[in-house]
Design a protein around this motif. Sequence first.
Motif, short mmCIF file in Angstrom:
data_model
loop_
_atom_site.label_atom_id
_atom_site.label_comp_id
_atom_site.label_asym_id
_atom_site.label_seq_id
_atom_site.Cartn_x
_atom_site.Cartn_y
_atom_site.Cartn_z
N GLN A 32 0.83 -1.21 0.00
CA GLN A 32 0.00 0.00 0.00
C GLN A 32 0.86 1.26 0.00
O GLN A 32 0.57 2.22 -0.70
N ASN A 35 2.33 1.70 -3.42
CA ASN A 35 1.31 2.18 -4.36
C ASN A 35 1.01 3.66 -4.15
O ASN A 35 0.79 4.39 -5.12
N ARG A 39 1.49 6.53 -7.00
CA ARG A 39 0.44 7.50 -7.36
C ARG A 39 0.97 8.92 -7.27
O ARG A 39 0.70 9.76 -8.13
N GLU A 109 1.30 -1.09 -13.42
CA GLU A 109 0.45 -1.08 -12.24
C GLU A 109 -0.70 -2.07 -12.38
O GLU A 109 -1.06 -2.75 -11.42
N LYS A 110 -1.28 -2.16 -13.58
CA LYS A 110 -2.36 -3.13 -13.80
C LYS A 110 -1.85 -4.55 -13.58
O LYS A 110 -2.52 -5.37 -12.95
N GLU A 112 0.72 -5.46 -11.76
CA GLU A 112 1.00 -5.64 -10.33
C GLU A 112 -0.29 -5.88 -9.56
O GLU A 112 -0.33 -6.69 -8.63
N ASP A 113 -1.35 -5.16 -9.94
CA ASP A 113 -2.65 -5.36 -9.29
C ASP A 113 -3.15 -6.79 -9.50
O ASP A 113 -3.68 -7.41 -8.57
N LYS A 114 -2.99 -7.29 -10.72
CA LYS A 114 -3.41 -8.67 -11.00
C LYS A 114 -2.60 -9.65 -10.17
O LYS A 114 -3.15 -10.61 -9.61
N LEU A 116 -1.05 -9.09 -7.30
CA LEU A 116 -1.44 -8.95 -5.90
C LEU A 116 -2.77 -9.64 -5.65
O LEU A 116 -2.94 -10.35 -4.66
N GLU A 117 -3.71 -9.45 -6.56
CA GLU A 117 -5.01 -10.09 -6.42
C GLU A 117 -4.87 -11.61 -6.39
O GLU A 117 -5.50 -12.29 -5.58
N TRP A 129 -11.85 -4.00 -3.22
CA TRP A 129 -11.19 -2.82 -3.75
C TRP A 129 -12.17 -1.66 -3.71
O TRP A 129 -13.27 -1.74 -4.19
#
Length: 130
Positions: A32, A35, A39, A109-110, A112-114, A116-117, A129
């Motif tokens: 977090q 991230n 941002r 980032e997309k 990394e989000d996948k 992490l998910e 989310w």
Amino acid sequence: FFLFILQEPPLPQLMGKKDDPKLMQEWFKLVQEKNALVRYESELMIARELELEDRQSRLQQELRERMAVEHLKTEKELAQEKQILNEMLEVVEQRDALVALLDEQRLREKEEDKDLEAVVLSKGFSLNWA
């Protein structure tokens, strides 16, 4: 400007004991924080893009004003117009590079989000989310 690429440590390296909740919580906290920094970096790059856009606009206006002059131009005036045009081209190149960098960052980032998910779901946690 500077680009810092922050990457969270891989979850298996943090997992000294299998599925230690405290380590998982610490890892999620670090992700977090990373991230949030990413941002902020994006906001700075967008601000830089706006500065470049403004600079390009001012240069275009100055060039239009100089080109509107109807008299025979001196070598100095022609050199100044050429310098303005060169600056405009440089600004456009900087903007293009920045936009490409922002696009690359969004894709990263997309991904990394996948990732992490997938980790969160594999550990049996649910995702909410916001």
